[in-house]
Design an enzyme around this catalytic site. Structure first.
Site: not given
Ligand code: GRF
Length: 199
Positions: A18, A95, A97, A112, A114, A147, A149-150
């Site tokens: 988080g 985590m 999808i 999101n 990434h 739809e 992913v990334d």
């Molecule tokens: C981050 O690197 C984010 O980009 C990826 O998962 C990680 C989550 O980290 N999707 P946090 O839970 O925000 O500390």
């Protein structure tokens, strides 16, 4: 500039630590920020981010993956999102999808972050991917969720140089520091445009 009523009501979905969630909460506590975080939803009852959200007095909804399958998770989330009048969803280390159906309910309203310079290195463990490929740079990207992913439209991204003796941990830490900067900026940008449309 934005009074509380006009701020865009935002939910954050998390599965773990988080830290990005916290960067959004902190940024949104400023008077001038156009969004307010009102709800945190998680699919992991053990996510350390839950306590973090509670420390900031933000409502949390736990729909643990052991008790709720994807469809139940989405149905229950949708109820909570509507009851809190949520207008935008930020995924932050989430985590799961999401299904096409759920995404279409929130077209251009889910974003999101990434940890790669998209469209390069989609999917899991992008930091390891770039090291294995011996790339000279990577980065982090905030994008709309569709739809693929990334694969949604990019909102903001930042390049990060890979150093000679970087390992997954050192690189992830450097990327994360930049994530904490660009995610609030991206939310600010999206929420500002929504506020302008509303007013
Ligand atoms: C981050 O690197 C984010 O980009 C990826 O998962 C990680 C989550 O980290 N999707 P946090 O839970 O925000 O500390």
């Amino acid at each position: 500039m934005y009074n509380k009523l006009k701020k865009i009501k935002t939910a954050i979905f998390i599965s773990g630590r988080g830290s990005n969630m916290e960067s959004l909460i902190r940024a949104s506590s400023s008077k001038k920020f156009p969004a307010i975080i009102v709800l945190v939803i998680t699919d992991n009852e053990l996510a350390p981010g839950i306590q973090l959200a509670k420390n900031y007095k933000i409502a949390t909804k736990i729909l643990d993956k052991k008790k709720f399958n994807k469809s139940q998770f989405e149905t229950e989330s949708q109820k909570a999102l509507l009851s809190y009048k949520i207008e935008i969803i930020c995924l932050a280390g989430f985590m799961k999808i999401l299904s096409k159906e759920f995404i279409s309910l929130w077209q251009n309203k889910i974003i999101n972050i990434h940890p790669s310079y998209l469209p390069k290195n989609k999917g899991l463990n992008p930091q390891k991917q770039v090291l294995d490929e011996k790339s000279s740079f990577t980065g982090c990207t905030v994008h709309f969720v569709n739809e693929k992913v990334d694969g949604g439209k990019i909102i903001l991204q930042k390049k990060i140089k890979i150093l000679q003796n970087d390992d997954v941990q050192t690189l992830s830490n450097r990327i994360l520091q930049k994530e904490h900067k660009i995610y609030p900026k991206a939310l600010n940008q999206i929420a500002s445009s929504m506020t302008r449309l509303k007013n």
